[in-house]
Design a protein around this motif. Structure first.
Motif, short mmCIF file in Angstrom:
data_model
loop_
_atom_site.label_atom_id
_atom_site.label_comp_id
_atom_site.label_asym_id
_atom_site.label_seq_id
_atom_site.Cartn_x
_atom_site.Cartn_y
_atom_site.Cartn_z
N GLY A 48 -73.39 17.01 -2.74
CA GLY A 48 -74.28 18.12 -2.42
C GLY A 48 -73.80 19.10 -1.39
N GLN A 53 -76.62 21.42 -6.55
CA GLN A 53 -77.89 21.80 -5.94
C GLN A 53 -78.88 20.63 -5.84
OE1 GLN A 53 -78.48 24.80 -4.40
NE2 GLN A 53 -80.16 23.58 -3.60
N THR A 54 -78.95 19.79 -6.87
CA THR A 54 -79.92 18.70 -6.81
C THR A 54 -79.57 17.69 -5.71
OG1 THR A 54 -78.75 17.55 -8.59
CG2 THR A 54 -80.66 18.89 -9.22
N ASP A 82 -80.60 19.31 -2.58
CA ASP A 82 -82.06 19.21 -2.49
C ASP A 82 -82.49 17.82 -2.02
OD1 ASP A 82 -82.18 21.83 -3.38
OD2 ASP A 82 -82.81 21.30 -5.42
N THR A 83 -81.74 16.81 -2.42
CA THR A 83 -82.03 15.43 -1.99
C THR A 83 -81.89 15.34 -0.47
OG1 THR A 83 -81.23 14.58 -4.10
CG2 THR A 83 -81.39 13.01 -2.27
N GLY A 125 -82.23 17.76 1.62
CA GLY A 125 -83.38 18.50 2.17
C GLY A 125 -84.66 17.69 2.12
N ALA A 126 -84.85 16.95 1.04
CA ALA A 126 -86.07 16.13 0.91
C ALA A 126 -86.08 15.03 1.98
CB ALA A 126 -86.14 15.52 -0.49
#
Length: 132
Positions: free
Chosen positions: A64, A120-121, A124-125, A127-128
């Motif tokens: 990521g 991106q995913t 995003d992980t 970020g989560a």
């Protein structure tokens, strides 16, 4: 409880699931020292206890990281290098049309593996985990 593994005494890291275990075993069966080292590193990462911060860092480095700073991007770069007769002398023994086909396929793999959308995913992980 979240995920397929129940909490264990001392909050231990659970064993690998069968799908991941089988995948890592199959990759080791290639019998290439470099691949074996990568698989050993991935197994180590998967079975080691990490802090929240280290978890975010590992996810970022694995897939990521922004600006291509991740292992998937590095793999894309290496695939392109291995597919090019200019950087892989082994391919120089192939007929020129096969050299060019391999180079083009390697360039396409490079484009796919370095595409920011692919990463991106995983970003995003991270970020989560951070609550973003």
């Amino acid at each position: 409880m979240s995920g397929p593994f129940p909490s264990t005494d001392g909050n231990q890291v659970p064993p690998l699931g069968p799908d991941l275990e089988d995948l890592l075993e199959d990759l080791t069966a290639v019998h290439c020292p470099g691949v074996d080292q990568i698989v050993a590193g991935l197994r180590y990462i998967a079975l080691t206890r990490h802090t929240v911060d280290r978890t975010q860092t590992l996810i970022s480095v694995l897939a990521g990281g922004s600006d291509g700073l991740n292992l998937v991007t590095a793999i894309g770069e290496i695939v392109a290098r291995l597919a090019d007769a200019d950087t892989n002398p082994a391919l120089r023994t192939l007929p020129i049309n096969r050299q060019k086909d391999a180079q083009r396929a390697g360039e396409l793999a490079h484009l796919a593996l370095t595409d920011p959308e692919l990463h991106q995913t995983a970003a995003d992980t991270c970020g989560a985990i951070d609550g973003i």
